[in-house]
Design a protein around this motif. Structure first.
Motif, PDB file in Angstrom:
ATOM      1  N   GLY A 200      40.166  24.957  45.391  1.00 27.96           N
ATOM      2  CA  GLY A 200      39.422  24.111  46.323  1.00 27.96           C
ATOM      3  C   GLY A 200      38.643  23.002  45.642  1.00 27.96           C
ATOM      4  O   GLY A 200      38.819  21.814  45.970  1.00 27.96           O
ATOM      5  N   PRO A 201      37.761  23.334  44.683  1.00 21.24           N
ATOM      6  CA  PRO A 201      37.019  22.279  43.981  1.00 21.24           C
ATOM      7  C   PRO A 201      37.932  21.296  43.255  1.00 21.24           C
ATOM      8  O   PRO A 201      37.651  20.089  43.220  1.00 21.24           O
ATOM      9  CB  PRO A 201      36.150  23.067  42.996  1.00 21.24           C
ATOM     10  N   LEU A 202      39.033  21.820  42.690  1.00 16.86           N
ATOM     11  CA  LEU A 202      39.956  20.930  41.988  1.00 16.86           C
ATOM     12  C   LEU A 202      40.614  19.967  42.965  1.00 16.86           C
ATOM     13  O   LEU A 202      40.759  18.771  42.672  1.00 16.86           O
ATOM     14  CB  LEU A 202      41.023  21.762  41.269  1.00 16.86           C
ATOM     15  N   ALA A 203      41.014  20.461  44.143  1.00 15.76           N
ATOM     16  CA  ALA A 203      41.630  19.596  45.140  1.00 15.76           C
ATOM     17  C   ALA A 203      40.659  18.507  45.588  1.00 15.76           C
ATOM     18  O   ALA A 203      41.037  17.347  45.745  1.00 15.76           O
ATOM     19  CB  ALA A 203      42.085  20.436  46.332  1.00 15.76           C
ATOM     20  N   ALA A 204      39.395  18.882  45.784  1.00 12.63           N
ATOM     21  CA  ALA A 204      38.395  17.903  46.215  1.00 12.63           C
ATOM     22  C   ALA A 204      38.211  16.821  45.160  1.00 12.63           C
ATOM     23  O   ALA A 204      38.141  15.621  45.481  1.00 12.63           O
ATOM     24  CB  ALA A 204      37.071  18.604  46.513  1.00 12.63           C
ATOM     25  N   ARG A 205      38.134  17.219  43.896  1.00  8.33           N
ATOM     26  CA  ARG A 205      37.954  16.225  42.829  1.00  8.33           C
ATOM     27  C   ARG A 205      39.185  15.353  42.651  1.00  8.33           C
ATOM     28  O   ARG A 205      39.085  14.229  42.153  1.00  8.33           O
ATOM     29  CB  ARG A 205      37.644  16.945  41.514  1.00  8.33           C
ATOM     30  N   GLY A 206      40.345  15.868  43.051  1.00  7.53           N
ATOM     31  CA  GLY A 206      41.579  15.103  42.905  1.00  7.53           C
ATOM     32  C   GLY A 206      41.837  14.141  44.045  1.00  7.53           C
ATOM     33  O   GLY A 206      42.908  13.524  44.101  1.00  7.53           O
ATOM     34  N   GLY A 207      40.886  14.010  44.970  1.00 12.48           N
ATOM     35  CA  GLY A 207      41.039  13.048  46.056  1.00 12.48           C
ATOM     36  C   GLY A 207      41.815  13.573  47.244  1.00 12.48           C
ATOM     37  O   GLY A 207      42.342  12.786  48.039  1.00 12.48           O
ATOM     38  N   THR A 208      41.911  14.902  47.400  1.00 16.00           N
ATOM     39  CA  THR A 208      42.630  15.485  48.529  1.00 16.00           C
ATOM     40  C   THR A 208      42.034  15.011  49.851  1.00 16.00           C
ATOM     41  O   THR A 208      40.813  14.908  50.002  1.00 16.00           O
ATOM     42  CB  THR A 208      42.577  17.022  48.457  1.00 16.00           C
ATOM     43  N   LEU A 209      42.907  14.714  50.800  1.00 12.92           N
ATOM     44  CA  LEU A 209      42.483  14.317  52.132  1.00 12.92           C
ATOM     45  C   LEU A 209      42.490  15.568  53.007  1.00 12.92           C
ATOM     46  O   LEU A 209      43.545  16.072  53.398  1.00 12.92           O
ATOM     47  CB  LEU A 209      43.441  13.266  52.710  1.00 12.92           C
ATOM     48  N   PHE A 210      41.325  16.126  53.280  1.00 18.07           N
ATOM     49  CA  PHE A 210      41.222  17.363  54.059  1.00 18.07           C
ATOM     50  C   PHE A 210      41.228  17.037  55.545  1.00 18.07           C
ATOM     51  O   PHE A 210      40.576  16.088  55.996  1.00 18.07           O
ATOM     52  CB  PHE A 210      39.945  18.120  53.694  1.00 18.07           C
ATOM     53  N   VAL A 211      41.965  17.846  56.311  1.00 18.67           N
ATOM     54  CA  VAL A 211      42.064  17.616  57.758  1.00 18.67           C
ATOM     55  C   VAL A 211      41.730  18.903  58.500  1.00 18.67           C
ATOM     56  O   VAL A 211      41.965  20.007  58.006  1.00 18.67           O
ATOM     57  CB  VAL A 211      43.482  17.140  58.159  1.00 18.67           C
ATOM     58  N   GLU A 212      41.182  18.747  59.686  1.00 17.17           N
ATOM     59  CA  GLU A 212      40.880  19.878  60.566  1.00 17.17           C
ATOM     60  C   GLU A 212      42.105  20.129  61.442  1.00 17.17           C
ATOM     61  O   GLU A 212      42.326  19.453  62.437  1.00 17.17           O
ATOM     62  CB  GLU A 212      39.654  19.560  61.426  1.00 17.17           C
ATOM     63  N   ARG A 213      42.912  21.111  61.058  1.00 17.46           N
ATOM     64  CA  ARG A 213      44.164  21.364  61.775  1.00 17.46           C
ATOM     65  C   ARG A 213      43.924  21.830  63.204  1.00 17.46           C
ATOM     66  O   ARG A 213      44.769  21.637  64.075  1.00 17.46           O
ATOM     67  CB  ARG A 213      45.007  22.401  61.028  1.00 17.46           C
ATOM     68  N   ASP A 214      42.809  22.482  63.468  1.00 11.54           N
ATOM     69  CA  ASP A 214      42.546  23.023  64.800  1.00 11.54           C
ATOM     70  C   ASP A 214      42.008  21.979  65.772  1.00 11.54           C
ATOM     71  O   ASP A 214      41.832  22.276  66.958  1.00 11.54           O
ATOM     72  CB  ASP A 214      41.550  24.187  64.710  1.00 11.54           C
ATOM     73  N   ARG A 215      41.726  20.779  65.286  1.00 13.38           N
ATOM     74  CA  ARG A 215      41.158  19.741  66.139  1.00 13.38           C
ATOM     75  C   ARG A 215      42.184  18.627  66.322  1.00 13.38           C
ATOM     76  O   ARG A 215      42.265  17.705  65.520  1.00 13.38           O
ATOM     77  CB  ARG A 215      39.866  19.197  65.547  1.00 13.38           C
ATOM     78  N   LEU A 216      42.991  18.744  67.380  1.00 15.69           N
ATOM     79  CA  LEU A 216      44.020  17.742  67.617  1.00 15.69           C
ATOM     80  C   LEU A 216      43.418  16.373  67.907  1.00 15.69           C
ATOM     81  O   LEU A 216      44.052  15.344  67.691  1.00 15.69           O
ATOM     82  CB  LEU A 216      44.911  18.184  68.779  1.00 15.69           C
ATOM     83  N   ARG A 217      42.174  16.363  68.399  1.00 17.94           N
ATOM     84  CA  ARG A 217      41.530  15.077  68.668  1.00 17.94           C
ATOM     85  C   ARG A 217      41.280  14.288  67.386  1.00 17.94           C
ATOM     86  O   ARG A 217      41.076  13.073  67.428  1.00 17.94           O
ATOM     87  CB  ARG A 217      40.205  15.306  69.386  1.00 17.94           C
TER      88      ARG A 217
END
Length: 304
Positions: A130-147
Motif C-alpha cells: 500500500g505505501p509503496l503504491a501510494a509513493r509510486g503515484g498510484t491512482l486510487f479509486v472508490e470501486r463502490d461509488r459509481l458516482r
C-alpha cells in the motif's frame, strides 16, 4: 458490494490448487522474507528514485519490479517487442491494459511498463504494498461509488495528457487465469480517447512445471521420465491466483510454497485511438487481443 460492479466466479477453494512441486517451509519462509524485504527496499528508496532522470528512473523501476517477482520464487518471461520508453515532457502517455489474476500482476507489469497504476482504494491499506503504491503515484479509486466514475475518467485522462503511462486492469476484479476472463469495462478507454492516447494491451499468464513422473528403464530400474513429461509450462498456475475473498497472507504463502511458477507477460500490438469515438468498441478490441493470446492454451475454463 454494489451489484453493478464486476464479479468473477473464481473462488480460492476451486481455483487456487497446486499440483506441482512444493517447497519446504524453510525455503518458502526465506523467499517470503526476501520478497517482503525487496518491497520494503523499494518503498524506502522511492523518494530517492524520484530525484533521478526519467530514463534512469524507469530502468531502475523495471529492474526492481523484476527483482520483486523473482524474490518470491517466480520466474519471469517477457514475450514481444521491447517496451517503448516513456515520452518526453509534453507528449501524451499510453494506456496499458492487462487481464488480472494476482497481486503479482502489479510488479510484473511494472517490470515492462512502469507507470501509474489504477487500483482500488483498499490497496492503500495493504502492508508494504500500500505505501509503496501510494509513493509510486498510484491512482486510487472508490470501486463502490459509481458516482465517482466520471471523476476517475477525468483523472486518468489528465495523467495521460500529462505524459504519464497509466496501467489499468479493466476486468475490475481478478480471475484465475483459466478461460477468457472477464469483460473489459470501457471507462478507462474513454479517458484514452479524450486524451488521444494509444492503448497497449498485454496478456498475463502464470504457468507451473508439472510434477516429475518416473518411468521404468529397460533394466527394470526407475529412471527419470523427462522425455515423457508434458512441456514445462503446460499447466495453469492456480497457486498464483488471488481471487474472491482470499486473504493476502494466504496468497503470499501459496506463491512461495509452489515451486516452478513462471509469470509470463506478453506485449501485444498497440491500438491507436485517433479517430475513434466509441469507448466500448475500443474496450472490445483490447479484450479480444488479450483473450486471443490464450485461445489455444489448455485447459478450458473451470467455470460454467
Amino acid at each position: 458490494m454494489n451489484p453493478w460492479l464486476p464479479t468473477a466466479p473464481c473462488t480460492p477453494g476451486v481455483c487456487t490448487g497446486h499440483d506441482g512441486r512444493v517447497r519446504g517451509r524453510p525455503a518458502a519462509a526465506a523467499l517470503l522474507l526476501a520478497g517482503c524485504l525487496c518491497i520494503m527496499a523499494g518503498a524506502l528508496g522511492a523518494p530517492f528514485v524520484a530525484l533521478l532522470g526519467a530514463a534512469r528512473r524507469e530502468r531502475l523501476i523495471r529492474r526492481w519490479a523484476h527483482g520483486v517477482v523473482r524474490a518470491f520464487g517466480v520466474r519471469v518471461r517477457i514475450v514481444g517487442g521491447p517496451a517503448e520508453p516513456a515520452g518526453p515532457p509534453g507528449t501524451t502517455g499510453t494506456l496499458v491494459v492487462a487481464n488480472h489474476i494476482s497481486w503479482l500482476d502489479i510488479p510484473l507489469v511494472a517490470a515492462v511498463f512502469p507507470g501509474r497504476m489504477l487500483a482500488k482504494s483498499e490497496i492503500r491499506g495493504w502492508p508494504l504494498l500500500g505505501p509503496l503504491a501510494a509513493r509510486g503515484g498510484t491512482l486510487f479509486v472508490e470501486r463502490d461509488r459509481l458516482r465517482a466514475l466520471p471523476t476517475t475518467v477525468r483523472t486518468i485522462g489528465a495523467a495521460l495528457r500529462g505524459g504519464s503511462r497509466v496501467v489499468v486492469f479493466p476486468e475490475g476484479t481478478t480471475w484465475c487465469g483459466r478461460g477468457p476472463g472477464g469483460r473489459f469495462a470501457p471507462a478507462a478507454f474513454q479517458a484514452a480517447i479524450d486524451a488521444d492516447a494509444a492503448v497497449r494491451p498485454v496478456r498475463i499468464t502464470y504457468r507451473t512445471t508439472p510434477p516429475r513422473r518416473t518411468g521404468t528403464g529397460r533394466a527394470g530400474h526407475n529412471a527419470p521420465a523427462e522425455h515423457n513429461e508434458p512441456p514445462e509450462h503446460d499447466e495453469p498456475a492456480g497457486a498464483a491466483a488471488f481471487v474472491g475473498d482470499d486473504p493476502l497472507v494466504a496468497s503470499l504463502w501459496r506463491v512461495v510454497t509452489a515451486a516452478g511458477l513462471t509469470a509470463e507477460i506478453r506485449v501485444l500490438p498497440q491500438i491507436p485511438t485517433a479517430g475513434r469515438a466509441d469507448r466500448r468498441d475500443l474496450a472490445r478490441r483490447a479484450q479480444t487481443a488479450v483473450a486471443n493470446e490464450s485461445a489455444n492454451r489448455p485447459p478450458e475454463s473451470v467455470h460454467h
